[in-house]
Design a protein around this motif. Structure first.
Motif, PDB file in Angstrom:
ATOM      1  N   ALA A  90      35.490  41.708  50.019  1.00  0.00           N
ATOM      2  CA  ALA A  90      36.620  41.292  49.181  1.00  0.00           C
ATOM      3  C   ALA A  90      37.028  39.855  49.494  1.00  0.00           C
ATOM      4  CB  ALA A  90      37.797  42.235  49.392  1.00  0.00           C
ATOM      5  N   THR A  91      37.074  39.522  50.777  1.00  0.00           N
ATOM      6  CA  THR A  91      37.469  38.172  51.171  1.00  0.00           C
ATOM      7  C   THR A  91      36.456  37.137  50.684  1.00  0.00           C
ATOM      8  OG1 THR A  91      38.519  39.116  53.142  1.00  0.00           O
ATOM      9  CG2 THR A  91      38.158  36.736  53.125  1.00  0.00           C
ATOM     10  N   ALA A  92      35.169  37.476  50.809  1.00  0.00           N
ATOM     11  CA  ALA A  92      34.139  36.563  50.301  1.00  0.00           C
ATOM     12  C   ALA A  92      34.224  36.444  48.783  1.00  0.00           C
ATOM     13  CB  ALA A  92      32.757  37.051  50.720  1.00  0.00           C
ATOM     14  N   GLY A  93      34.637  37.536  48.132  1.00  0.00           N
ATOM     15  CA  GLY A  93      34.680  37.559  46.673  1.00  0.00           C
ATOM     16  C   GLY A  93      35.734  36.665  46.053  1.00  0.00           C
ATOM     17  N   VAL A  94      36.716  36.209  46.829  1.00  0.00           N
ATOM     18  CA  VAL A  94      37.777  35.374  46.263  1.00  0.00           C
ATOM     19  C   VAL A  94      37.613  33.893  46.590  1.00  0.00           C
ATOM     20  CG1 VAL A  94      39.449  37.260  46.332  1.00  0.00           C
ATOM     21  CG2 VAL A  94      39.334  35.651  48.246  1.00  0.00           C
ATOM     22  N   GLN A  95      36.535  33.528  47.245  1.00  0.00           N
ATOM     23  CA  GLN A  95      36.412  32.140  47.681  1.00  0.00           C
ATOM     24  C   GLN A  95      36.317  31.151  46.522  1.00  0.00           C
ATOM     25  OE1 GLN A  95      37.101  31.341  50.879  1.00  0.00           O
ATOM     26  NE2 GLN A  95      37.529  33.528  50.780  1.00  0.00           N
ATOM     27  N   ALA A  96      35.582  31.501  45.477  1.00  0.00           N
ATOM     28  CA  ALA A  96      35.496  30.608  44.314  1.00  0.00           C
ATOM     29  C   ALA A  96      36.863  30.483  43.648  1.00  0.00           C
ATOM     30  CB  ALA A  96      34.467  31.124  43.319  1.00  0.00           C
ATOM     31  N   THR A  97      37.588  31.605  43.587  1.00  0.00           N
ATOM     32  CA  THR A  97      38.936  31.597  43.008  1.00  0.00           C
ATOM     33  C   THR A  97      39.863  30.696  43.798  1.00  0.00           C
ATOM     34  OG1 THR A  97      38.686  33.853  42.158  1.00  0.00           O
ATOM     35  CG2 THR A  97      40.934  33.055  42.464  1.00  0.00           C
ATOM     36  N   MET A  98      39.805  30.786  45.127  1.00  0.00           N
ATOM     37  CA  MET A  98      40.696  29.994  45.954  1.00  0.00           C
ATOM     38  C   MET A  98      40.328  28.510  45.921  1.00  0.00           C
ATOM     39  SD  MET A  98      42.394  32.518  46.471  1.00  0.00           S
ATOM     40  CE  MET A  98      43.750  31.531  47.060  1.00  0.00           C
ATOM     41  N   ALA A  99      39.034  28.216  45.802  1.00  0.00           N
ATOM     42  CA  ALA A  99      38.618  26.816  45.706  1.00  0.00           C
ATOM     43  C   ALA A  99      39.174  26.192  44.427  1.00  0.00           C
ATOM     44  CB  ALA A  99      37.094  26.716  45.735  1.00  0.00           C
ATOM     45  N   LEU A 100      39.094  26.943  43.320  1.00  0.00           N
ATOM     46  CA  LEU A 100      39.643  26.447  42.058  1.00  0.00           C
ATOM     47  C   LEU A 100      41.154  26.303  42.162  1.00  0.00           C
ATOM     48  CD1 LEU A 100      39.422  25.729  39.070  1.00  0.00           C
ATOM     49  CD2 LEU A 100      39.547  28.177  38.544  1.00  0.00           C
ATOM     50  N   SER A 101      41.802  27.273  42.795  1.00  0.00           N
ATOM     51  CA  SER A 101      43.259  27.239  42.933  1.00  0.00           C
ATOM     52  C   SER A 101      43.696  26.037  43.753  1.00  0.00           C
ATOM     53  CB  SER A 101      43.746  28.534  43.586  1.00  0.00           C
ATOM     54  OG  SER A 101      45.147  28.545  43.725  1.00  0.00           O
ATOM     55  N   ALA A 102      42.987  25.779  44.844  1.00  0.00           N
ATOM     56  CA  ALA A 102      43.338  24.648  45.705  1.00  0.00           C
ATOM     57  C   ALA A 102      43.129  23.320  44.986  1.00  0.00           C
ATOM     58  CB  ALA A 102      42.507  24.695  46.985  1.00  0.00           C
TER      59      ALA A 102
END
Length: 280
Positions: free
Chosen positions: A224-236
């Protein structure tokens, strides 16, 4: 050799889970989804993490309903909101008296524009009373669009690892309980967006949260944590890009990303095992 590999992987996954964010699973009548809390491991968001875990472990969300599948005025997906209300019926209630709020704890101090994250697709923020950034309690929403105009008041504190079920709920038909022509006895103010876009399943029932719990399985947490990395990169990268000073009528220091640590730890385990096996 196989036993050693299994032990090493277990140790590495245990290390990764310790360093990773906490994960909450929401089991709903429309399917399940996982929420990764504070996936960037930002100390400023600990209050939001503690707040969510408190509600989850206290069972406050169990049996509550998803009350809003919000769209923009042009018909595009906006937010999916939940965690605020219970209903006395499986079908949409006929009166507002047939609903009750989720018992709320003390509000959380907001960290808008400080967390380094933006309200982009897949991120999660607390719903707020009016424009008070320090008024968030139990209700939260998942962003379905690039809503960075919300950043000045709404603190992003989590992300959804797989949006499949969220998108399926958003695709359901909705019902406006404040429309006197359709639900004349409901009694809510038409300007109250809480009940204007209630998602309804094919059987006519509302979508309920059957159970919410903190995930304990290290492999599930890692995935799950690995699955949100692209989302968090876009958010940042989108943080602060909105620049809007008014809310829509619809509603720090850099640290290593947890998933990077997970992959590094697992990779180290393989390297150590490979070297040992070559030396035997």
């Amino acid at each position: 050799m196989a036993l050693r590999l299994g032990i090493a992987l277990a140790i590495c996954l245990g290390m990764a889970a310790t360093a990773s964010a906490q994960v909450v699973r929401f089991e709903t009548t429309a399917g399940n989804f996982d929420m990764v809390l504070n996936p960037t491991n930002n100390a400023l968001l600990q209050g939001h993490v503690d707040n969510m875990v408190h509600y989850v472990e206290n069972g406050n969300y169990n049996g509550s309903w998803i009350n809003r599948a919000g769209e923009t005025e042009t018909g595009e997906n906006f937010v999916l909101q939940m965690g605020g209300f219970f209903s006395h019926t499986k079908r949409t209630p006929m009166t507002i008296d047939s609903t009750r709020p989720v018992a709320a704890f003390a509000p959380v101090t907001g960290q808008p524009m400080i967390s380094g994250l933006s309200n982009t697709v897949g991120t999660v923020s607390l719903a707020l009373p009016g424009s008070n950034p320090n008024g968030g309690t139990s209700s939260f929403f998942v962003n379905l669009a690039s809503n960075n105009f919300l950043d000045q008041s709404f603190t992003v504190f989590a992300a959804i690892s797989d949006m499949t079920v969220v998108n399926q709920i958003m695709a359901l038909s909705t019902r406006d309980l404040t429309d006197p022509a359709k639900v004349p006895l409901f009694g809510a103010d038409p300007t109250n967006l809480t009940f204007t876009e209630v998602p309804i399943m094919a059987d006519g029932f509302q979508v309920f949260i059957k159970r919410a719990f903190v995930v304990g399985d290290p492999l599930t947490i890692a995935r799950a944590t690995a699955g949100v990395q692209a989302t968090m990169a876009l958010s940042a990268s989108s943080a602060g890009a909105g620049g809007a000073s008014s809310l829509s009528p619809l509603l720090s220091a850099t640290v290593p990303e947890p998933a990077s640590f997970i992959m590094a730890a697992v990779g180290l385990g393989y390297v150590l095992l490979f070297r040992r096996s070559r030396g035997q």
